[in-house]
Enzyme design. Sequence first.
Site, PDB file in Angstrom:
ATOM      1  N   ALA A 171       0.833  -1.207   0.000  1.00  0.00           N
ATOM      2  CA  ALA A 171       0.000   0.000   0.000  1.00  0.00           C
ATOM      3  C   ALA A 171       0.868   1.257   0.000  1.00  0.00           C
ATOM      4  O   ALA A 171       0.582   2.230  -0.707  1.00  0.00           O
ATOM      5  CB  ALA A 171      -0.941   0.000   1.204  1.00  0.00           C
ATOM      6  N   ASP A 172       1.932   1.247   0.790  1.00  0.00           N
ATOM      7  CA  ASP A 172       2.877   2.372   0.802  1.00  0.00           C
ATOM      8  C   ASP A 172       3.510   2.572  -0.576  1.00  0.00           C
ATOM      9  O   ASP A 172       3.607   3.694  -1.078  1.00  0.00           O
ATOM     10  CB  ASP A 172       3.996   2.109   1.817  1.00  0.00           C
ATOM     11  CG  ASP A 172       3.627   2.534   3.222  1.00  0.00           C
ATOM     12  OD1 ASP A 172       2.810   3.452   3.371  1.00  0.00           O
ATOM     13  OD2 ASP A 172       4.165   1.947   4.172  1.00  0.00           O
ATOM     14  N   ILE A 173       3.981   1.480  -1.154  1.00  0.00           N
ATOM     15  CA  ILE A 173       4.672   1.563  -2.437  1.00  0.00           C
ATOM     16  C   ILE A 173       3.731   2.092  -3.513  1.00  0.00           C
ATOM     17  O   ILE A 173       4.095   2.971  -4.312  1.00  0.00           O
ATOM     18  CB  ILE A 173       5.226   0.186  -2.826  1.00  0.00           C
ATOM     19  CG1 ILE A 173       6.338  -0.233  -1.858  1.00  0.00           C
ATOM     20  CG2 ILE A 173       5.750   0.197  -4.254  1.00  0.00           C
ATOM     21  CD1 ILE A 173       6.745  -1.685  -1.966  1.00  0.00           C
ATOM     22  N   GLY A 228       3.029   5.773  -2.987  1.00  0.00           N
ATOM     23  CA  GLY A 228       4.181   6.568  -3.397  1.00  0.00           C
ATOM     24  C   GLY A 228       4.257   6.701  -4.903  1.00  0.00           C
ATOM     25  O   GLY A 228       4.522   7.794  -5.434  1.00  0.00           O
TER      26      GLY A 228
END
Length: 426
Positions: free
Chosen positions: A198-200, A203
């Site tokens: 989810a972070d990747i 980003g």
Amino acid sequence: MLDDRSNRPAESAEQGAGTPTKGILAGTRVLDLSRVVAGPLAGQTLADLGADVIKIERVGEGDDLRTLGPPWVTSPSTELEQSTYFQTVNRGKKSLTLDFAKPEGAEILKGLIRETDVFIENFRTGTLAKYGLGYEDLKAINPRLVYCSITGFGQTGPYSDRSGYDYLVQAMGGQMAVTGLPDGMTGAGPMRVGVPIADITAGNNAVIGILAALLHREKSGTGQHVDIALFDSQVALLLNSLSAWLNSRAPLPRTGNDHPTAVPNGVFAVKDGHILIATFNDREFARLAEVLGHPEWATDTKYQRSRDRLANRKDLTRDMTEALSHHGKKHWMDTINAAKVSCGPINDMEDIERDEQLALRGMFVTLNHPVMGDVKVVGSPLKFSDTPVVYPNAPPLLGENTEAILRERLTLTDAQIEDLRANKII
């Protein structure tokens, strides 16, 4: 404290591939107020593309990711340590420590904003506005500013005031519902993805949004607010799993290493280990059947069509496992790939480091830092024919460039800088 002069530039993108380039975003100035993964990854990608990225960090502490270890990268000449995690999303940046919660610090930030193109932040919704650093505040200073906010749940909606980390968003965003072993098997149940997906994704979505906003600015002359949520980004990743529910009310079950609809598509045992075989249509399956020594499978009513193979997955897996058992990994990878069917090994980190394809593609880069020594990073997956990515420097130490930035960007004197330091503004 180190300054810019001690931060030796590394070679350009395609290490050793020719004359260094300035990068496609050369001349673009970025202030990165984000921490942990999603925001820093966005800032690093812009740096890879040639942007001048300043990372704003807390005085004395810095980005939380600096201390998220072990394991560590350790300086060969000192006992200084930085987490290996921090190295993954902070190359190509300069570090400036600043307490913008104090009026003097906020004024320094506003001074930098006047000549900034992109501003990235991932504070909880509304936090920066308390210090006069919200989008409307900075837009008044610089109408051309592209202001990107990355939060767990976005700037609007009933969850907008919540914090949100990757693991939580994987759970709430459906990733864990479709990942893991199927019901009835030992160890069945929801499972997180092993990387912060989810972070990747958030980003990467932030970079897409920023670049689109910069393109719009070229046409309109004005910037805008880019609002990226981890929750939105995760849900958008569900693709066929969510579409199956929305359009057919047919939730796709957890299937472990097997694809929910494409068969055969998964892990298969061979004589000396396991390989991954992936087919997505009947033509590929016919070619696979041929090299496995069973061309008759392509016309067998149990296996002829994709839906037939799905209905008879267990029988096909049994038959394929028997056929594959007579040879090892290398034989089958060579044979199956030669038949234009996707097949490959299940690599661990050591295998990946040794992979000749990745080496040729410049996916491993060694950057030198004057204190930390050589730092190995994974290269950018972005490849350009005319403007390759750049790697200007290794991830910086906390506050490494503070004095140089204040002198060069804001023309502060040594006395002014010392006063700011004495008052813990920097």
